[in-house]
Design a protein around this motif. Structure first.
Motif, PDB file in Angstrom:
ATOM      1  N   ALA A  97       0.969  -1.225   0.018  1.00 35.61           N
ATOM      2  CA  ALA A  97      -0.035  -0.096   0.075  1.00 35.61           C
ATOM      3  C   ALA A  97       0.794   1.129   0.030  1.00 35.61           C
ATOM      4  CB  ALA A  97      -0.817   0.038   1.215  1.00 35.61           C
ATOM      5  N   PRO A 109      -7.510   0.654   5.927  1.00 30.51           N
ATOM      6  CA  PRO A 109      -7.373   0.365   4.406  1.00 30.51           C
ATOM      7  C   PRO A 109      -8.038   1.443   3.561  1.00 30.51           C
ATOM      8  CG  PRO A 109      -8.149  -1.565   5.766  1.00 30.51           C
ATOM      9  CD  PRO A 109      -7.901  -0.569   6.849  1.00 30.51           C
ATOM     10  N   VAL A 112      -6.040   4.285   2.314  1.00 29.03           N
ATOM     11  CA  VAL A 112      -4.871   3.938   1.398  1.00 29.03           C
ATOM     12  C   VAL A 112      -5.194   4.445  -0.232  1.00 29.03           C
ATOM     13  CG1 VAL A 112      -3.716   2.051   0.186  1.00 29.03           C
ATOM     14  CG2 VAL A 112      -4.005   2.076   2.618  1.00 29.03           C
ATOM     15  N   TRP A 115      -2.992   0.557  -4.144  1.00 29.21           N
ATOM     16  CA  TRP A 115      -2.883  -1.032  -3.652  1.00 29.21           C
ATOM     17  C   TRP A 115      -1.975  -1.740  -4.872  1.00 29.21           C
ATOM     18  CZ3 TRP A 115      -4.190  -2.217   0.990  1.00 29.21           C
ATOM     19  CH2 TRP A 115      -4.968  -1.600   1.796  1.00 29.21           C
TER      20      TRP A 115
END
Length: 125
Positions: A97, A109, A112, A115
């Motif tokens: 990430a 998450p 972020v 990815w």
């Protein structure tokens, strides 16, 4: 835009080790905070470790403290995760990430920005 490609996953017995690598494209790698998350079957994606742009600041999930180590090499546009004393509970898809430096480190998450595609880690008992 940052493109991330993970490698290094595989099958290992409990107590073994693996080293994950993540190669980033582009010339802005050194201005991004980097991290690792993982997602086990039927579970939500969870934070594992993160590191600031210069490598000085790190965060690590309690579940992996003392066993996993995150590092980065800005000259190689790469971030790594050394995983020792692996346990069956560590079985998951591991994702690299990235987040721009000015936005800080994150353990969430949803925060972020970029990815990778993920690499499977399977730990047998």
């Amino acid at each position: 835009q940052v493109r991330l490609v993970e490698s290094g996953g595989g099958l290992v017995q409990a107590g073994g080790s693996l080293r994950l690598s993540c190669l980033a494209s582009g010339r802005t790698f050194s201005t991004h905070n980097m991290g690792w998350f993982r997602q086990a079957p039927g579970k939500e994606r969870e934070f594992v470790a993160a590191m600031g742009c210069s490598g000085g600041r790190t965060k690590c999930a309690e579940a992996v403290k003392g066993r996993f180590t995150i590092s980065r090499n800005n000259d190689k546009n790469s971030v790594y995760q050394q995983m020792n004393s692996l346990e069956p509970e560590d079985t998951a898809v591991y994702y690299c990430a990235a987040r721009p430096m000015f936005r800080g480190l994150t353990t969430t998450p949803e925060e972020v920005d970029y990815w990778g595609q993920g690499t499977q880690v399977t730990v047998s008992s």
